[in-house]
Design an enzyme around this catalytic site. Sequence first.
Site, PDB file in Angstrom:
ATOM      1  N   GLU A 156       0.483 -40.611  20.335  1.00  0.00           N
ATOM      2  CA  GLU A 156      -0.652 -41.497  19.546  1.00  0.00           C
ATOM      3  C   GLU A 156      -1.119 -40.931  18.176  1.00  0.00           C
ATOM      4  O   GLU A 156      -2.332 -40.816  18.231  1.00  0.00           O
ATOM      5  CB  GLU A 156      -1.883 -41.836  20.614  1.00  0.00           C
ATOM      6  CG  GLU A 156      -1.204 -42.096  21.908  1.00  0.00           C
ATOM      7  CD  GLU A 156      -2.269 -42.704  22.949  1.00  0.00           C
ATOM      8  OE1 GLU A 156      -3.538 -42.165  22.707  1.00  0.00           O
ATOM      9  OE2 GLU A 156      -2.236 -43.406  23.828  1.00  0.00           O
ATOM     10  N   ASN A 162       5.478 -40.522  20.975  1.00  0.00           N
ATOM     11  CA  ASN A 162       5.348 -41.583  21.964  1.00  0.00           C
ATOM     12  C   ASN A 162       4.165 -42.370  21.431  1.00  0.00           C
ATOM     13  O   ASN A 162       3.153 -41.327  20.910  1.00  0.00           O
ATOM     14  CB  ASN A 162       4.738 -40.720  23.298  1.00  0.00           C
ATOM     15  CG  ASN A 162       4.727 -42.048  24.509  1.00  0.00           C
ATOM     16  OD1 ASN A 162       5.928 -42.486  24.662  1.00  0.00           O
ATOM     17  ND2 ASN A 162       3.502 -41.877  25.252  1.00  0.00           N
ATOM     18  N   HIS A 185       1.700 -50.879  26.946  1.00  0.00           N
ATOM     19  CA  HIS A 185       0.672 -51.410  27.522  1.00  0.00           C
ATOM     20  C   HIS A 185       0.265 -53.045  27.139  1.00  0.00           C
ATOM     21  O   HIS A 185      -0.195 -52.783  26.063  1.00  0.00           O
ATOM     22  CB  HIS A 185      -0.588 -50.623  27.502  1.00  0.00           C
ATOM     23  CG  HIS A 185      -0.407 -49.238  27.913  1.00  0.00           C
ATOM     24  ND1 HIS A 185      -0.275 -48.915  29.340  1.00  0.00           N
ATOM     25  CD2 HIS A 185      -0.165 -48.014  27.465  1.00  0.00           C
ATOM     26  CE1 HIS A 185      -0.205 -47.572  29.275  1.00  0.00           C
ATOM     27  NE2 HIS A 185      -0.100 -46.903  28.453  1.00  0.00           N
ATOM     28  N   GLU A 189       5.425 -46.387  29.443  1.00  0.00           N
ATOM     29  CA  GLU A 189       4.278 -46.353  30.374  1.00  0.00           C
ATOM     30  C   GLU A 189       3.859 -47.806  30.543  1.00  0.00           C
ATOM     31  O   GLU A 189       2.907 -48.457  30.347  1.00  0.00           O
ATOM     32  CB  GLU A 189       2.967 -45.866  29.324  1.00  0.00           C
ATOM     33  CG  GLU A 189       2.984 -44.285  28.961  1.00  0.00           C
ATOM     34  CD  GLU A 189       1.979 -43.774  28.204  1.00  0.00           C
ATOM     35  OE1 GLU A 189       0.771 -44.607  28.422  1.00  0.00           O
ATOM     36  OE2 GLU A 189       2.058 -42.633  27.637  1.00  0.00           O
ATOM     37  N   ASP A 207       2.958 -51.507  31.472  1.00  0.00           N
ATOM     38  CA  ASP A 207       2.059 -52.261  32.286  1.00  0.00           C
ATOM     39  C   ASP A 207       1.729 -53.471  31.702  1.00  0.00           C
ATOM     40  O   ASP A 207       1.733 -53.624  30.398  1.00  0.00           O
ATOM     41  CB  ASP A 207       1.153 -51.581  32.775  1.00  0.00           C
ATOM     42  CG  ASP A 207      -0.019 -50.811  32.084  1.00  0.00           C
ATOM     43  OD1 ASP A 207      -0.163 -51.138  30.707  1.00  0.00           O
ATOM     44  OD2 ASP A 207      -0.787 -50.082  32.252  1.00  0.00           O
TER      45      ASP A 207
HETATM   46  C1  XIL Z   1      -4.241 -42.570  31.082  1.00  0.00           C
HETATM   47  C2  XIL Z   1      -4.375 -42.359  32.796  1.00  0.00           C
HETATM   48  O1  XIL Z   1      -3.690 -43.359  33.334  1.00  0.00           O
HETATM   49  C3  XIL Z   1      -5.745 -42.195  32.988  1.00  0.00           C
HETATM   50  O2  XIL Z   1      -5.564 -41.865  34.401  1.00  0.00           O
HETATM   51  C4  XIL Z   1      -6.489 -41.152  32.321  1.00  0.00           C
HETATM   52  O3  XIL Z   1      -7.902 -41.342  32.867  1.00  0.00           O
HETATM   53  C5  XIL Z   1      -6.580 -41.655  30.788  1.00  0.00           C
HETATM   54  O4  XIL Z   1      -4.988 -41.379  30.408  1.00  0.00           O
HETATM   55  N1  XIL Z   1      -1.716 -43.510  26.845  1.00  0.00           N
HETATM   56  C6  XIL Z   1      -1.237 -42.570  27.524  1.00  0.00           C
HETATM   57  C7  XIL Z   1      -1.520 -41.997  28.909  1.00  0.00           C
HETATM   58  O5  XIL Z   1      -0.435 -41.905  26.874  1.00  0.00           O
HETATM   59  O6  XIL Z   1      -1.638 -40.776  28.945  1.00  0.00           O
HETATM   60  C8  XIL Z   1      -2.771 -42.690  29.331  1.00  0.00           C
HETATM   61  O7  XIL Z   1      -2.940 -42.277  30.619  1.00  0.00           O
HETATM   62  C9  XIL Z   1      -2.871 -44.140  29.055  1.00  0.00           C
HETATM   63  C10 XIL Z   1      -2.472 -44.419  27.706  1.00  0.00           C
END
Ligand code: XIL
Length: 302
Positions: free
Chosen positions: A127, A169, A206, A235, A237
Amino acid sequence: GSTLQAAAAESGRYFGTAIAASRLNDGTYSSIANREFNMITAENEMKMDATEPQRGQFNFSSGDQIVSWARQNGKKVRGHALAWHSQQPGWMQNMSGSALRQAMLDHVTQVATHYRGQVYAWDVVNEAFADGSSGARRDSNLQRTGNDWIEAAFRAARAADPNAKLCYNDYNTDNWSHAKTQAVYSMVRDFKSRGVPIDCVGFQAHFNSGNPVPSNYHTTLQNFAALGVDVQITELDIEGSGTSQAQQYQGVVQACLSEARCTGITVWGVRDTDSWRASGTPLLFDGSGNKKAAYTSVLNAL
Ligand code: XIL
């Protein structure tokens, strides 16, 4: 295949999930995770705050718990994440300049060395780009140490674990026409042209109603892959439910399957109740561990 991992393996890909160490003693959770997935990402346990709570004092206990569960069950591990502006330990949050640069590099080296040989791919930097239309780097204490901090992190990771694939990422980099996507693309192209060690790009994926699965997702994956890197959905969802959610999941799977260098897909949790999106239902299993319509749609698309 009758499971996500078996179906993905038919095309040489993996299907993964984020795992929280604290949930591994929940039998429903661990049996679904073991049955369906063959790639594991620690949801929080390998992050900077977890692994280096005090400067130079490392704590790998929770990360090791996840790695040993993965190994016992024959699964590979994605390492997440070596350098990030978020979830830094308190001591690092207030650092700056060359001292912070050295602390970041030491962290990358120590963590990648600890897990050397056990990680399929590392999210080396997470990020680092700004949202919106600027196409700029995100302002952070790490960025303020100099624009070359990202490549310095990649070089340190390569030196510490030469066999791990090294990934950049990020999120909101799925739509090819977005400035943030173009900015990451330019960085990867520059790294490849100058020999900075980068092997893969992770797309967090996401999604929600304000940030839907883009219809040009395959174009994005194809263009990054053409730079000479693997691409992965890291990741996934998708907020929503029912048929609409199932169709969006299908679109993501199809985008990955239509790109030869898209090596796998990871969802960010097992059941809806395990999701970091506390109020939503963005995953493939409901709170009781039942397969949702989205699960069937993913399985059929693989
Ligand atoms: C999130 C986790 O799922 C949570 O449990 C935590 O509180 C915050 O981080 N991008 C990412 C992940 O790269 O590491 C994040 O994970 C979600 C967004």
